[in-house]
Every structure is written in structure tokens, then in C-alpha cells.
Design an enzyme around this catalytic site. Structure first.
Site, short mmCIF file in Angstrom:
data_model
loop_
_atom_site.label_atom_id
_atom_site.label_comp_id
_atom_site.label_asym_id
_atom_site.label_seq_id
_atom_site.Cartn_x
_atom_site.Cartn_y
_atom_site.Cartn_z
N GLY A 112 2.63 7.79 49.21
CA GLY A 112 4.00 7.78 48.70
C GLY A 112 5.01 7.97 49.83
O GLY A 112 4.65 8.26 50.97
N THR A 148 7.96 12.30 33.80
CA THR A 148 7.00 11.65 32.91
C THR A 148 6.24 10.61 33.72
O THR A 148 6.80 10.00 34.65
CB THR A 148 7.66 10.97 31.69
OG1 THR A 148 8.84 10.26 32.13
CG2 THR A 148 8.06 11.98 30.64
N HIS A 186 14.12 20.36 36.06
CA HIS A 186 13.04 19.48 36.49
C HIS A 186 12.50 18.70 35.29
O HIS A 186 12.24 19.27 34.23
CB HIS A 186 11.91 20.32 37.11
CG HIS A 186 10.68 19.52 37.44
ND1 HIS A 186 9.41 19.93 37.11
CD2 HIS A 186 10.53 18.33 38.06
CE1 HIS A 186 8.53 19.03 37.52
NE2 HIS A 186 9.18 18.04 38.09
N HIS A 203 19.22 20.56 41.83
CA HIS A 203 19.60 21.87 42.34
C HIS A 203 21.12 21.97 42.26
O HIS A 203 21.83 21.18 42.88
CB HIS A 203 19.13 22.04 43.78
CG HIS A 203 17.64 22.10 43.92
ND1 HIS A 203 16.91 23.18 43.51
CD2 HIS A 203 16.76 21.20 44.41
CE1 HIS A 203 15.63 22.95 43.74
NE2 HIS A 203 15.50 21.75 44.29
#
Lengths: 278, 278
Positions: free
Chosen positions: B262, B120, B117, B107
């Protein structure tokens, strides 16, 4: 026993009334204490299929008391998409629904005054039920205020033979951010699927609406003169970030709105005008 | 044919490498043009079950070029909860997964420079596949820039026998806010479930990572000297509101992160530091 059409009409009328009362009282608070010319802006919307209803959304922004407050009422009907039916009580068979509700979210300018949320709704599928609640999201701790809010909610429940402890727990469970292991605010009450004793529930819904005005006024009048600083405002912006996370990731009302062809601006009126993340 | 453990190792090493390259290049841009002392902060995290992996997140905040940029890499494994399995290719049977990926969200301070953005990933369940993409979210129109970005992406796809038109459409479809009938940005490429021709896909993934650095530098160097005003910054804040809506309501990467234990700070690094709604 009332018939269902009669119930819908009574509920709809009540929601119109309580919406106008909340707007009147909030506008007076803003005008009396701060800004004589500040007014709610009204916006009427209809579902793309006109016969499936719509709503009226009142929004007051950039006030000296309210950064942003939305007071929305909608009455919609239709048929849920197949994917969504299993998530709504009684909608599994044909997906038909009728729903009416009032929803209020107030984001305050003074970071010492908590964000306020109130909602009551009546939903009809092959079942019919009331739901709703009041909850409060401060960005600063205030035990006295928390006690005041909970004792008033307890009283309203008690007067209506409602299980305050159950509703309080439900609220804590609902307004929770599992990804942060964090509550959204200091709770309040939350309930859903109230199917039995329609007259009693309708009375409870009405008293909760009036009780919300009472609680909101008390919170605001206790604090609107308090000074605040930039650090406290920053804390409020970060707290609002959490509010946004909850509403977009988890809130059932938001998902219901998006799945019932609701008005986007009204559904997302709950989002604060400005928020921060770190 | 390589065996799967070998593939995992190669991919994991590449993701470590490209992460370090992106951080180095972005930090140099920030330091060379603006602020000699600004650095990425590194944060290492582990899943609560240590044997299920973790990641390294690099964050640079409050720069003069970047308002906030996160460059995250994680390699995690485990067993998906039953509810989530049906949503992941090949996880229906036993829910087992291994996943590694690099994700970047930038940003920018200057509202004339779009948000960037890049992602992969390589995911292994009972199937194994690559996914990823690059997309760009400006708050101001710039047709020349858009053409430059798309022509570079087209070239990378062409060099790797990938169907640019398909990936471009996939991107437009994915980064879309249905509740607003609005695209998140100006698109780019997006792909998933690339199961065949592992070596070719791995080469494509590598060239896409290097291509991202190339594209990002070009965008930034073309614009970092441009003056901007408060109105343009406000427009950026509102555009960021849409970015947040997309990421919390729809983004599969966010949901994957929340469902695979996560790290919350890393998953939500995509959120801008500040946003507005009206």
C-alpha cells in the site's frame, strides 16, 4: 572460566555504574550550560512478580539542553510466552531468560544537535550473549560530525578486535524504515549475539559505555551554543515522527520489553516528548 | 447469487461513492463554519505493479475544524508474502488476495470534539468477507455524547440484524492497548470475517457509511462552538500519543497496508499531525 552467576553479577554492577556516570555527566552538561536546578528524576520499578527483577529509570525532561533524556537500567528474568520464544536465541526449549541492560535515548532541544541512542545488554537463555550499540539521528546534515562519530566508534572497535565494518552495516540494516525506504539516522554500530570470549566482550561493552559519554559530550559541546530557528525545530519534530514509527513498528528492544513484563514508562522512554507528521 | 466479479464491482463503486460523500460533507462543515477556502487535497497512487491496483486519498490539513482528516479508498490485489499468509483468513494456500476499503480518520482542532474513525472493507482470498467499524476517541469524558454514539450504532445494527453487543465487545477488545491496560477510546463497533448473506452485509456496510456521516455531523455540530483552552489541547496531544502507539504497535489495518504494498502516506494518514508523550 567464570561461572554464569558471577558474570551476571559483574555485568549488573557495571550497568549500574555506567548508568550513574551517564546521568552525572548529562546532568552536569545541563546544569553548567543552562539550568542549575535541572535534575534527573529517578523511578524504581519492579516486575509484578517481585522475584523477577525490575529496574531504575532516570528521566530529565524540559531542560534547556535536553528536551527529554532517559537513562534506564533493568535486570529482569522470567519465562517467555510460548509465541515469543522462537524469536529469542536459545529460548525455544523452556523460555527461561535473564536479561540486564542499560539504554539511553536523548532528544535534544537544539535541533542542530542529533538525538543520541546507546544500549548495552547481556542476555542469558540456554545461551548467553552481549549486544548493544550507539547510533545517532540528526534532523540536519552534518558530514563533519558524522565522520567524527564514526571514527570514534571505529577506534573503539579496533581497540577491542571488533569488526567495525560489520557492526556499522548491521546498524544501517537495523535502524531502517522499510515502509519509507529510509534510514532512521546516520547509523553508528549495532551488534548482537556476541557469545564467545566473554571477558573480551565485557571489556568492549565497558569501553563502549565510556565511549558513548565521550562521543555525546563532544557532539553537545560542539553545538550547544548554535542558534536555531523555528523551521529547524519543525524539521526535528518530523524526524522524531520517523523515530517513533521505527520504535513502535520495528524495534526489537521495544518488543522484548513488552514481552518480558517490563515497565511501560521505561520501555517507551525512547519516544520523544513531541513529534509531528505531515 | 451474484458472481464474485460482480460483487467486487458493486463494492468498489459504493466505496467510491461513500468516500465522495464523506469528503463533501466534511468539507462543507469546515467551509460553512470556519474557512471558506479550505479544501481536501486529492492524491492518486498506484501499486508499483500497476495491475495490482491503487487508491485515492483525500486529505484536509490545518483546518479550523479539522487539524487533519484523511478519507482514503483503495482497491488492491496481489499475492501475500509467505510469512504473512497465515495471518489472513483463506490466504494460506496461495496467498492471493483482492481487497477494497474506505478508511476515515479525523483529528479535530477543538479538543472537546473526539477523534473519529470509520472503516469498511471487502476482502477476497479463497474466502470473501466484509469487515469494518466506527469508533471514537475523545480526550475528555462526555457521557451524553458516548451514549448518543452508541445508541445510533445500536440502531444501525438492529436495522440490519447485526449483533450490536458482540460488535461493541469486539471493538473494545480490538482498540485496546495491553501495554497500558487502557482502551484507545470509548469504543463503538468493530466486526470482521462477515462471510454469509452477502446482500445483507453489503446493505449493512452501506448504512454504516451513511450512519458515520450522520454521527460525525451530530458530534461536530454539538460542539464546534465550544471554547477550549491550552490545557485541554495538551490533553488531546497526549491522547494522540496513545493513538499512535496503538496504530503502530497493534493495528491490523496498518500491518495489512504495509504487507500489501500500500501507499505509505495513505496507510499512515491515521497518525495525528502532532502528538506528545510524557
Amino acid at each position: 572460566m567464570r561461572n554464569q552467576e558471577n558474570k551476571k553479577k559483574l555485568v549488573n554492577n557495571w550497568f549500574n555504574f555506567i548508568q550513574s556516570q551517564i546521568c552525572l555527566q548529562f546532568e552536569n552538561l545541563e546544569k553548567n550550560f543552562f539550568n542549575k536546578n535541572k535534575r534527573f528524576k529517578k523511578r524504581i520499578w519492579k516486575k509484578s512478580n517481585n522475584e523477577e527483577g525490575g529496574g531504575a529509570s532516570y528521566l530529565l525532561e524540559n531542560g534547556k539542553l535536553f528536551d527529554k533524556v532517559g537513562v534506564n537500567k533493568s535486570t529482569v528474568s522470567g519465562i517467555f510466552k510460548k509465541e515469543f520464544r522462537s524469536k529469542i536465541l536459545g529460548a525455544g526449549h523452556d523460555g527461561k531468560y535473564w536479561a540486564s541492560g542499560v539504554s539511553v535515548v536523548a532528544h535534544m532541544r537544539n535541533p542542530k544537535i542529533p538525538a543520541l541512542h546507546f544500549n548495552t545488554r547481556f542476555i542469558v537463555t540456554s545461551k548467553e550473549w552481549f549486544g548493544g550499540g550507539i547510533d545517532v539521528t540528526p534532523s540536519q546534515k552534518d558530514k563533519k560530525e558524522k565522520n567524527m562519530i564514526h571514527s570514534k566508534l571505529k577506534q573503539i572497535c579496533y581497540n577491542n578486535n571488533k569488526d567495525y565494518v560489520k557492526y556499522k552495516k548491521w546498524c544501517d540494516k537495523y535502524f531502517y524504515l522499510p515502509h519509507r525506504s529510509e534510514a532512521r539516522g546516520i547509523g553508528g554500530i549495532f551488534f548482537d549475539y556476541e557469545q564467545k570470549k566473554w571477558e573480551e566482550n565485557f571489556k568492549f561493552i565497558r569501553e563502549l559505555g565510556l565511549g558513548f559519554i565521550d562521543i555525546a559530550k563532544k557532539i553537545i559541546l560542539d553545538k550547544n551554543k548554535l542558534k536555531w530557528n523555528k523551521i529547524e525545530k519543525e524539521q526535528q519534530y518530523y524526524k522524531r515522527g520517523r523515530y517513533i514509527e521505527f520504535n513502535l513498528l520495528y524495534d526489537r528492544g521495544t518488543k522484548f520489553g513488552l514481552n518480558s513484563g517490563g515497565d511501560i514508562k521505561s520501555i517507551l522512554m525512547s519516544l520523544p516528548p513531541k513529534a509531528k507528521w505531515k
